[in-house]
Motif scaffolding. Structure first.
Motif, PDB file in Angstrom:
ATOM      1  N   PRO A 110     -17.633  10.474   6.724  1.00 13.37           N
ATOM      2  CA  PRO A 110     -17.392   9.291   8.118  1.00 13.37           C
ATOM      3  C   PRO A 110     -17.564   7.877   7.822  1.00 13.37           C
ATOM      4  O   PRO A 110     -18.237   7.664   6.688  1.00 13.37           O
ATOM      5  N   PHE A 111     -17.040   7.161   8.411  1.00 16.73           N
ATOM      6  CA  PHE A 111     -16.939   5.568   8.575  1.00 16.73           C
ATOM      7  C   PHE A 111     -16.707   5.076   6.977  1.00 16.73           C
ATOM      8  O   PHE A 111     -17.359   4.139   6.571  1.00 16.73           O
ATOM      9  N   ALA A 169     -14.693   9.142  13.942  1.00 15.71           N
ATOM     10  CA  ALA A 169     -15.894   9.165  13.069  1.00 15.71           C
ATOM     11  C   ALA A 169     -15.513   8.059  11.846  1.00 15.71           C
ATOM     12  O   ALA A 169     -16.472   8.070  11.103  1.00 15.71           O
ATOM     13  N   ARG A 196     -13.196   8.435   9.984  1.00 14.91           N
ATOM     14  CA  ARG A 196     -12.626   9.229   8.739  1.00 14.91           C
ATOM     15  C   ARG A 196     -11.170   8.780   8.522  1.00 14.91           C
ATOM     16  O   ARG A 196     -10.477   8.689   9.356  1.00 14.91           O
TER      17      ARG A 196
END
Lengths: 315, 546, 373
Positions: free
Chosen positions: C124-125, C144, C146
């Motif tokens: 994520p991120f 998120a 991704r």
């Protein structure tokens, strides 16, 4: 074999299939893990009185075969009891939902014909030409598009962004203008894949007819190509297209399950998904049975109609 | 370790890689590269976990599942938790999603079946602190009888809960519940993650001056609640709101879901009401006084009519309470109720079998129903009958729920609230998809929604065409640990996990800022019990040690 | 009773290939079998001469020149080759998108070290949440943060393997049952075909969602994936069984089968060596087309909340999970996985049509397709 005997045989073959359909639907409740009584009340705690009344209503104390026969008797009388979740008559619920799905399915089927027939004609006549290839790709595109994706995008663009349609069905009777307007987007979503199938089917059946000797004769007689195609070829080629209506029914029901979810359409598909989520087994059973029996009967009907229309096909 | 171009932490395990491998079994051995997976604790949270693993003699990574019920937000929550736990190297986590009813079964049987799963569950409390702890943590409330899902057992906690319930002095109660909360956080049978927030959005053309009731069940109080001094200006004869799911029950003795309470809010009334700020107000009771520690004398409002024409008497109250015996919600009444002595038609003495702190607030959720229903002549499941400003008109499951104005409502008008409820009919559309609820509101199919996706709230608030009201609510999201299984028997592991939960990220990226991070069970809605200073102290001491 | 040979279908309409008129015997075939027939006719031994005569593909057997011809025809079919190219590219991208590793408690084994996608699809991120496409993230990012590009590439692994595995499993059930029913006829045929008829009365999704509550409480490892595959298999095999049985009815009376029987070759060998290979062509075509259908069906199941584990990069799951994003204006979250499904199913259909044209130039795949779901 005479038409009468053919119809009779055909009906007789349907009987064991119908029995199978009912048996499968019935057994559904009993293959689930746990006591059927728990399954019926959705694993909630109920008072002994309620439990006893449910046991009596579903004949749970009888041997299995007898339960099935009793259930079958009730089902034939369209008496499905009450939903333990909503406390409403299952028959009434289905009676209210079925027309909505029939209307949507019918509209989608008409749309499929309205798009598929002209496209199929063009593809067959322009055989091998760019128009044919284009139609073919178009039809494949229709088949390859996930219908819920299409539905969501239509809903987003035409309802939410442009505001042309409502997002949820209007509070109006099924046979009303407001409802008819609302049905446009779900109909398009549901009808697209069917239209693609009709196109492909008509294309191939027309090609065969176009090569038939009578077409050569007609052309030789100097009939206009347009007349030949529309009057003679199309009429003969449409027969197989119409007869797959029964088979398309299953396809449409599948689509309806998804499309009704997107457009909050108060039909059988949504009822089914909802009752699965709530584990409302009497409703699931009744809905699945109605769908199964409709499809078997539709196929029977189509076969008989087909035999009526085409006297060559009889035994 | 050549050939490893993953660029990720060495210690991190990948459960998914097994599945991904399916697509490429053919290349086995092509570039075989083996590396070992050593796990080292990094930071205070992981040190706690490591200590706990050693104490329970469990070899990391410990394989477990996060079990959730369906829903975009819930699954995103689970994904973030999964990443946070897997990043430590101590856990190998997967996410399993279940249908709501299956999920309930799993929750109910989790402890009995020794289910190796962390559950993410939302809890909706109420106006009393007891609502947030009793049924979840008291050892008498183990599933399946209560909702103590991981069968948490602590005598200290039981004592706090029992004392808090029987304490009627407000200051004493605050003390008890603060100690109780601290004890729970230290022991961490569950992690409190987020306090919920009510977010109500309406079409400014049709609705003005809507106030968000903090508790979900009371959403439609804002339409017309003269006892709380609240009503909403509605344009037109019909007000159209929404419900997020079907109404499963309309008889008060069996109602225990949000949609059912929301739908019947304007139909039923109890003796008291809790207004928008949490103060107890008289509704069907005109006034009451406490005669001794366990006895209250109530005087009923004069001239109250039921929707079926019956006139409210003390006997209705007594019978309505006693109807709860042997029903799913029995404990709502029999937790305190002993008997009612009827003095005259409008006066009665309510006897409790013990001193009961939340007494007045409990009466709010106990609707008084007509004799026709008590005697069984009318079935409240098919036609709810109460004394409220709206009466039941019709209900189509999956479609809508409709109410119409009750002309003989008892309220005669006051300075702030008109005598007649604002709309002729109230229709609540049942729309299960959050996105569709927003769509329906934007297109104008509905005037009001309480379930717009959190991501859209700021846009809608900035738009003049809509009104938005948000209030911290009475519920929280939590992660329930399997106390009976594996390393989770050890409280150090649980505390470590509690520290690892990315509360901020979950709040911002899953709920788009709707709600607040939670560290303790009782909602800040009950300011006395959970104020900012208290929450901060607990968070610093147990959750974010620096 | 007419003197026509028995139908290849029962209890349901079947319109076998709308063939070119020059193959007159086949034309007859198509007429007969159009409507379903009664029990009686199906029981009749197919002793009419037309059945045996209806052979344009039997004599040479399955191998040899015919396959070579087919391969040549296929290679010359430009749209089919386009389909093959698309699928091949997708498969290569899926496999080489990210390294493939197998982990145990102590060790991680890297099977495939190449990483075409710059980010881990599960990390994520790596960028801002819901970022629109940019140079760093060609397909944007999801809620998120991704990388969608990596997710779509890696998602091919799930989608392609679901399609493949579900169809293969369905074939494993459908082919033996269809072959046995068609070859032996009689009671077995009766039984199998009745089951098929009954199952055919339930639309695929209805059957699948009815199966899910039965599967739900079972402890199935990797539950999402296998639940979907299982539901698709249970509903998939009936099509192959029906199709193969129909074909075998028209194959089993041919000279080489009769000859083999006369020579005392065991039934099993006859079925394996002579009957199935000669009747399998339409099943192959159908199976190919069905890979696409299965992928769409899996996506629909995902949409109804009956699909894979949340957060998996499967295209259908990404699509259905992204529907809130669609409303919030994050079009890229659903458009790319949607396009991936679309492209894949389209390619599969092109290939299916191509195989059909190559194996049986006179038969049109759409005739079978409309009966399949």
């Amino acid at each position: 074999m005479s038409l009468g005997r053919y119809v009779l045989t055909r009906v007789l073959v349907t009987v064991p299939v119908l029995l199978g359909v009912t048996a499968l639907t019935f057994s559904f409740l009993h293959v689930l893990p746990g006591d059927p009584i728990d399954v019926i009340v959705g694993f909630r705690t109920v008072s002994p009185a309620t439990e006893a009344s449910i046991r009596a209503e579903y004949h749970l104390d009888e041997p299995l075969w007898k339960q099935y026969l009793l259930w079958l008797r009730d089902a034939i009388a369209l008496e499905f009891g009450r939903s333990p979740i909503s406390g409403r008559s299952v028959t009434a619920t289905i009676g209210r939902r079925l027309p909505a799905t029939l209307a949507l399915g019918g509209a989608a089927w008409l749309l499929a014909l309205a798009i598929g027939v002209p496209a199929g004609i063009v593809a067959a006549v322009e055989r091998g030409e760019p128009a044919d290839e284009l139609t073919r790709l178009g039809a494949l595109a229709g088949i390859a598009t996930p219908n819920f994706w299409l539905g969501l995008i239509l809903l987003l663009v035409f309802s939410v962004r442009l505001g042309w349609f409502r997002v949820i069905p209007p509070d109006a009777p099924l046979a009303s203008l407001a409802m008819a307007k609302f049905m446009i987007l779900p109909t398009i979503t549901l009808g697209t894949a069917s239209a693609a199938l009709v196109t492909r089917l008509l294309r191939s059946s027309m090609r065969r007819e176009l090569d038939a000797p009578y077409v050569r004769t007609a052309r030789a007689k100097g009939l206009r190509e347009r007349t030949v195609i529309l009057k003679h070829v199309l009429r003969n080629s449409l027969l197989p297209v119409v007869t797959v209506a029964g088979l398309q029914l299953a396809f449409l029901v599948d689509g309806a399950v998804v499309v009704e979810q997107i457009f909050s359409w108060p039909g059988m598909g949504r009822l089914l998904v909802r009752s699965i989520l709530q584990r409302d087994y009497p409703v699931i059973q009744a809905a699945v049975l109605v769908i199964g029996v409709s499809i078997v009967l539709a196929n029977l009907l189509v076969d008989i109609v087909y035999a009526l229309l085409d006297p060559r096909i009889r035994y | 370790m050549a050939g490893n171009s993953g660029g990720r932490d060495e210690g991190r395990l990948r459960r998914r890689s097994l599945l991904e491998g399916v697509g490429a079994l053919g290349v086995t051995g092509l570039a075989g590269c083996i590396r070992s997976n050593d796990i080292e604790a990094d930071g205070p949270a992981e040190e706690l976990i490591q200590e706990g693993f050693e104490a329970t003699e469990i070899e990391p990574p410990f394989e477990t599942t996060i079990a959730i019920t369906e829903g975009t937000e819930r699954s995103r929550f689970a994904e973030l938790l999964e990443v946070a736990l897997e990043d430590t190297g101590f856990f190998d986590v997967s996410v399993s999603e279940y249908k709501w009813t299956t999920y309930l079964d799993r929750l109910n049987t989790a402890a009995a079946n020794d289910a190796n799963a962390l559950f993410i569950v939302s809890w909706t409390g109420g106006w009393d602190p007891d609502d947030y702890v009793n049924v979840l943590f008291h050892s008498e409330n183990h599933t399946p009888d209560g909702l103590n899902i991981n069968h948490y057992t602590s005598d200290t906690v039981d004592d706090y809960i029992d004392n808090g319930l029987e304490e009627t002095d407000p200051d004493e109660r605050v003390d008890i519940y603060r100690q109780l909360q601290e004890h729970l956080v230290a022991d961490s049978p569950v992690s409190f993650v987020r306090v919920s927030e009510a977010s109500h959005v309406w079409n400014a053309d049709a609705v003005s001056g809507w106030r968000a009731y903090p508790l979900e069940s009371g959403t439609y109080n804002a339409v017309y609640a003269p006892w709380a001094g609240v009503y909403t200006d509605l344009d037109g004869d019909e007000f159209v709101g929404d419900l997020g799911s079907d109404i499963s029950a309309t008889d008060p003795v069996s109602m225990n879901d949000t949609a059912s309470s929301q739908a019947t809010q304007l139909v039923y009334e109890g003796l008291t009401g809790v207004d928008f700020d949490g103060s107890v107000r008289p509704v069907l009771a005109e006034e009451w006084e406490q005669l001794d520690a366990t006895t209250y004398r109530f005087t009923l409002r004069d001239g109250v009519q039921f929707h079926n024409g019956e006139e409210l008497t003390a006997d209705h109250v007594k019978k309505s309470f006693e109807r709860y015996e042997g029903t799913p919600r029995e404990s709502d009444v029999y937790d305190w109720y002993e008997t009612i002595d009827i003095v005259d038609d409008r006066t009665m003495d309510v006897h409790c079998w013990r001193e009961y702190g939340p007494f007045e607030k409990r009466l709010f959720d106990l609707p008084i129903v007509p004799m026709a229903a008590i005697d069984g002549d009318r079935d409240l499941e098919s036609e709810p009958i109460g004394t409220g400003p709206y009466r039941f008109a019709d209900y189509q499951p999956g479609d809508h729920w409709r109410l119409e104005r009750f002309d003989d409502y008892w309220f005669g008008g006051s300075e702030g609230v008109p005598a007649t409820p604002p709309a002729e009919t109230v229709r609540l559309e049942i729309i299960t998809e959050a996105a569709s609820r927003q769509g329906a509101l934007e297109v104008g199919d509905i005037d009001f929604s309480s379930g717009v996706p959190s991501a859209s709230l700021s846009d809608l608030a900035a738009d003049d065409a809509y009104g938005v009201d948000r209030r911290i609510g009475g519920g929280f999201d939590m992660v329930i640990y399997p106390l009976y299984h594996g390393p989770f028997t050890n409280e150090l592991v649980r505390r470590g996990c509690n520290m690892l939960i990315p509360r901020r990220t979950i709040l911002e990226d899953v709920y788009h800022g709707l709600g607040r991070p939670a560290y303790v069970p009782i909602s800040p809605l009950l300011e006395d019990y959970t104020d900012e200073a208290f929450e901060e102290r607990i968070a610093e001491e147990y959750v974010q040690p620096t | 009773m007419s003197d026509r040979h028995p139908t290849t279908e029962r209890g349901r309409i079947r319109i076998v290939g709308f063939d070119e008129p020059e193959s007159d015997d086949r034309d007859g075939d198509s007429r007969d079998s159009s409507p379903s027939t009664g029990e009686a006719s199906a029981e009749t031994e197919p002793d009419s001469p037309t059945a045996a005569a209806a052979t344009e593909r039997s004599a040479e057997g399955p191998d040899g020149r015919r396959l070579e011809d087919a391969a040549r025809r296929f290679r010359r079919n430009r749209t089919a080759m386009l389909g093959v190219t698309i699928i091949a590219v997708m498969a290569v991208l899926a496999i080489f998108a990210r390294p493939i590793e197998v982990s145990t408690a102590e060790y991680t084994i890297t099977l495939q070290p190449v990483a075409l996608a710059p980010h881990d699809p599960h990390e994520p991120f790596v960028g801002a949440a819901n970022a629109p496409p940019s140079w760093d993230h060609p397909f944007g990012t999801d809620w998120a943060g991704r990388d969608q590009f990596a997710r779509v590439l890696v998602g091919g692994r799930y989608t392609l393997s679901i399609g493949l595995v579900a169809v293969l499993l369905a074939l494993c059930v459908g082919i033996p049952l269809g072959a046995v029913a068609g070859y032996f006829g009689g009671r077995i045929d009766e039984l199998v075909m009745r089951i098929v008829d009954v199952l055919y009365a339930f639309p695929f999704l209805v059957l699948a969602i009815a199966i899910v509550p039965i599967l739900d409480p079972l402890p199935i490892p990797g539950r999402g994936f296998w639940e979907v595959v299982l539901a698709l298999t249970v509903t998939g095999w009936i099509g192959y069984a029906r199709l193969l049985r129909g074909e075998i009815l028209s194959v089993r009376e041919r000279e080489y089968v009769t000859a083999a029987t006369a020579l005392g070759v065991p039934d099993r060998t006859i079925i394996r060596r002579h009957v199935v290979p000669n009747a399998i062509a339409p099943v192959v075509v159908q199976a190919t087309l069905n890979v696409g259908t299965v992928v769409l069906a899996a996506a629909a199941l995902g949409f109804l909340g009956l699909g894979l584990e949340p957060g998996s990069a499967e295209w259908g799951a990404m699509l259905s999970r992204g529907r809130d994003s669609l409303l919030q204006g994050h079009w890229h979250v659903t458009v790319f996985p949607g396009l991936a499904i679309f492209l894949f199913v389209l390619a599969i259909n092109l290939v299916g049509d191509g195989i059909n044209d190559a194996l049986e130039p006179r038969r049109d795949a759409s005739d079978d397709r409309r009966r399949m779901r």
